[in-house]
Design an enzyme around this catalytic site. Structure first.
Site, PDB file in Angstrom:
ATOM      1  N   GLU A 130      23.260  -8.471  -8.065  1.00  0.00           N
ATOM      2  CA  GLU A 130      22.400  -7.281  -8.131  1.00  0.00           C
ATOM      3  C   GLU A 130      21.803  -7.113  -6.747  1.00  0.00           C
ATOM      4  O   GLU A 130      20.872  -7.826  -6.379  1.00  0.00           O
ATOM      5  CB  GLU A 130      21.294  -7.471  -9.183  1.00  0.00           C
ATOM      6  CG  GLU A 130      21.789  -7.529 -10.618  1.00  0.00           C
ATOM      7  CD  GLU A 130      22.189  -6.167 -11.172  1.00  0.00           C
ATOM      8  OE1 GLU A 130      22.058  -5.149 -10.460  1.00  0.00           O
ATOM      9  OE2 GLU A 130      22.652  -6.123 -12.327  1.00  0.00           O
TER      10      GLU A 130
ATOM     11  N   GLY B 226      19.252  -9.893  -4.945  1.00  0.00           N
ATOM     12  CA  GLY B 226      18.724  -9.982  -3.580  1.00  0.00           C
ATOM     13  C   GLY B 226      19.497  -9.074  -2.647  1.00  0.00           C
ATOM     14  O   GLY B 226      20.100  -8.080  -3.080  1.00  0.00           O
ATOM     15  N   SER B 227      19.513  -9.439  -1.386  1.00  0.00           N
ATOM     16  CA  SER B 227      20.114  -8.560  -0.377  1.00  0.00           C
ATOM     17  C   SER B 227      21.637  -8.702  -0.340  1.00  0.00           C
ATOM     18  O   SER B 227      22.172  -9.762  -0.685  1.00  0.00           O
ATOM     19  CB  SER B 227      19.540  -8.921   0.994  1.00  0.00           C
ATOM     20  OG  SER B 227      19.806 -10.285   1.255  1.00  0.00           O
ATOM     21  N   PRO B 228      22.352  -7.676   0.115  1.00  0.00           N
ATOM     22  CA  PRO B 228      23.799  -7.783   0.268  1.00  0.00           C
ATOM     23  C   PRO B 228      24.201  -8.944   1.191  1.00  0.00           C
ATOM     24  O   PRO B 228      25.199  -9.611   0.948  1.00  0.00           O
ATOM     25  CB  PRO B 228      24.200  -6.428   0.861  1.00  0.00           C
ATOM     26  CG  PRO B 228      23.132  -5.491   0.392  1.00  0.00           C
ATOM     27  CD  PRO B 228      21.869  -6.306   0.369  1.00  0.00           C
TER      28      PRO B 228
ATOM     29  N   VAL C  73      22.761 -11.916   1.650  1.00  0.00           N
ATOM     30  CA  VAL C  73      22.753 -13.193   0.927  1.00  0.00           C
ATOM     31  C   VAL C  73      23.757 -13.144  -0.241  1.00  0.00           C
ATOM     32  O   VAL C  73      24.366 -14.148  -0.584  1.00  0.00           O
ATOM     33  CB  VAL C  73      21.318 -13.557   0.467  1.00  0.00           C
ATOM     34  CG1 VAL C  73      21.320 -14.899  -0.253  1.00  0.00           C
ATOM     35  CG2 VAL C  73      20.370 -13.612   1.660  1.00  0.00           C
ATOM     36  N   GLY C  74      23.953 -11.958  -0.786  1.00  0.00           N
ATOM     37  CA  GLY C  74      24.959 -11.801  -1.852  1.00  0.00           C
ATOM     38  C   GLY C  74      26.328 -12.314  -1.395  1.00  0.00           C
ATOM     39  O   GLY C  74      27.055 -12.954  -2.165  1.00  0.00           O
TER      40      GLY C  74
ATOM     41  N   CYS D   6      14.314  -2.192  -5.196  1.00  0.00           N
ATOM     42  CA  CYS D   6      15.747  -2.026  -4.884  1.00  0.00           C
ATOM     43  C   CYS D   6      16.219  -0.603  -5.155  1.00  0.00           C
ATOM     44  O   CYS D   6      17.100  -0.098  -4.485  1.00  0.00           O
ATOM     45  CB  CYS D   6      16.571  -3.007  -5.703  1.00  0.00           C
ATOM     46  SG  CYS D   6      16.300  -2.848  -7.476  1.00  0.00           S
TER      47      CYS D   6
END
Ligand code: NAD
Length: 500
Positions: free
Chosen positions: A246, A224-226, A228-229, A280
């Protein structure tokens, strides 16, 4: 009696449906199927009781599961195509290529190599440890959690799942809440092949995801997105759980003065506009040498018309934007960029009722605009020209390290220069995005674009603990070195430091 290693207090007030009940205006369908907290706890308990047993399954048993999974996916090819069309008008050919084929080839690769991946690997032992042998044993991490995004809803659930099963883990999988029709088929597939005590689907949005993140897993694989990462990594840190992240980022394309423009354009159009840019790995922006800019833009517009027609909203081969929220985000970024003086080369049309944004090419985009500050993640392509190579690396290095960096060139020195002076999760030369499909290559980001690698053996390792094992067969040198440290023993140490 097994005691669970976490605080599963069902009286805790996590409102699992809270984040999705009022989300129509955000384009999110209401998910009446969201997993409740007590269901989630039940699944967790089942997997907790079972993970040792799953971890001891043989290669033959894991291969049989992977084959059953393959069959369950391929027999639902039509349902998956229909579901993804319903979710965001994803063309059937793109479902076949980028979702189903990619997963089935991952499964085939794992089936072919699993025995060798699982086999303990003997390694050398230093002479100072005389009489011992050493090996690396691959044991499953145990209980795994997979959280997936919506943009490749099948691929990004099943690709990590294949690695997790191959490595012998139990898995709780949370697909994205945005692609509800696809999610229903994913659930059918998983429920047909696995008992919940081994692999279970958990449905819901942010609240469900956060409830999951409170549990103690042995590995979390998040795509997902940085933004939320970071939340995932923070939650994992509480239990010192390992993570694979990822993520995304702004993946640049460099086209130098020697590039073959027609081939370059075809490859960029495919990688950028497949899935309407919601990939992505999609080229985020282009840096083309000033001598090639005119030819590049002319060929790009020609190819876009050829691939999607004069009006891409009529094309069955062009996806929609997944939901109202992302549609409004992209439309807003496009409009504000035009307000700031960027020049429209192609496209620019937005149709709210269809969540359609035309394949769009822009020039002169301000570097401080949202389009150049955030990952675009949609069908808008800013193009810049450059005069010397340092301008290119300066711009790229002023941003976070991207998931991918693409170079189009015939000049070896230029390629080496761009590779040596940048960093990215992965790179392609004279092609874009397809490196994800080579199971012999590690796939993933670096820092802001990700941590850890997936694909083939790399994915198997991500879900495995590489346990170093040494076995002593003869008396050990340690016995000679026990205290008290006599003169003779110190002489022996002198000798070791000097000669061994
Ligand atoms: P996202 O980060 O918003 O959501 C991903 C998952 O996280 C979803 O299942 C969602 O329910 C959950 N989630 C969202 N907010 C959360 C929160 N606050 N706490 C806990 N969980 C939360 O990403 P997205 O919009 O679904 O996907 C787009 C992003 O994913 C892009 O940045 C893209 O580059 C990236 N991506 C990366 C890869 C890769 O392989 N590197 C692949 C696809 C997408």
């Amino acid at each position: 009696m097994i005691s669970l290693p976490l605080n599963l207090d069902s009286s805790k007030s996590i409102v699992l449906n809270g984040d999705i009940s009022i989300s129509h205006e955000l384009g999110i369908s209401r998910m009446d199927t969201a997993t409740t907290l007590s269901e989630l706890q039940e699944i967790y308990k089942k997997q907790y009781r079972n993970f040792h047993e799953i971890g001891q399954t043989s290669a033959k048993e894991r291969i049989a599961k992977l084959k059953r999974l393959r069959k369950a996916i391929t027999t639902r090819r039509k349902e998956l195509q229909d579901a993804m069309w319903k979710d965001f008008k994803k063309p059937a050919a793109e479902v076949d290529l980028s979702e189903i084929y990619t997963v089935t080839s991952d499964i085939d690769f794992a089936v072919k190599h699993l025995r060798s991946w699982m086999r303990p690997k003997p390694v050398r032992t230093p002479i100072t440890m005389l009489g011992a042998s050493s090996k690396v044993v691959y044991e499953p991490k145990g209980m795994a959690l997979i959280i997936a995004p919506w943009n490749y809803p099948v691929l990004l659930v099943f690709a990590p799942l294949v690695s997790a099963i191959a490595a012998g883990n139990t898995v709780m999988v949370k697909p994205s809440e945005f692609t509800t029709a696809t999610l229903a088929v994913i659930r059918q597939i998983i429920e047909e092949v696995f008992d919940q005590k081994e692999v279970a689907v958990v449905e819901g949005g942010i609240a469900v995801s956060q409830a999951l993140l409170e549990l103690k897993f042995n590995h979390i694989f998040f795509t997902g997105s940085p933004t939320v990462g970071k939340i995932v990594m923070e939650a994992a840190a509480k239990h010192l759980t390992s993570v694979t992240l990822e993520l995304g980022g702004k993946s640049p394309v460099i086209i130098d003065e020697t590039a073959n423009i027609n081939a370059t354009v075809a490859r960029i159009v495919w990688a950028k506009f497949i899935n309407a840019g919601q990939t992505c790995l999609a080229p985020d922006y282009v840096l083309v040498h000033k001598d090639k800019k005119g030819a590049f833009l002319a060929a790009l517009v020609k190819q876009l018309k050829k691939s999607y027609g004069e009006d891409a909203s009529d094309s069955a081969d062009y996806a929609a934007i997944v939901n109202e929220k992302h549609y409004q985000r992209l439309k807003g970024h496009l409009e504000s960029s035009l307000d700031k003086g960027s020049k429209l080369v192609h496209g620019g049309v937005c149709k709210t009722s269809e969540k359609y944004i035309a394949p769009t090419v822009l020039e002169d985009v301000a570097l401080d605009s949202a389009l150049m500050q955030e990952e675009i993640f949609g069908p808008i392509l800013p193009v810049f020209s450059y005069t010397n190579r340092n301008e290119v690396t300066d711009l790229i290095n002023s941003k976070e390290k991207p998931l991918a960096l693409y170079i189009y060139s015939k000049n070896k020195k230029n390629i080496e220069f761009f590779m040596a002076n940048t960093s990215a999760g992965g790179s392609c030369i004279n092609i874009s995005a397809i490196h994800i499909g080579n199971p012999h290559l590690p796939f993933g980001g670096v820092n802001n674009s990700g941590i850890g690698k997936s694909n083939g053996h790399f994915g198997f390792l991500e879900f495995s603990n590489q346990r170093g094992v040494m076995r002593q067969y003869t008396p050990s040198i340690i016995q000679l070195l026990l205290p008290p440290y006599t003169h003779l023993k110190r002489r022996l140490l002198d000798f070791t430091l000097r000669w061994l």
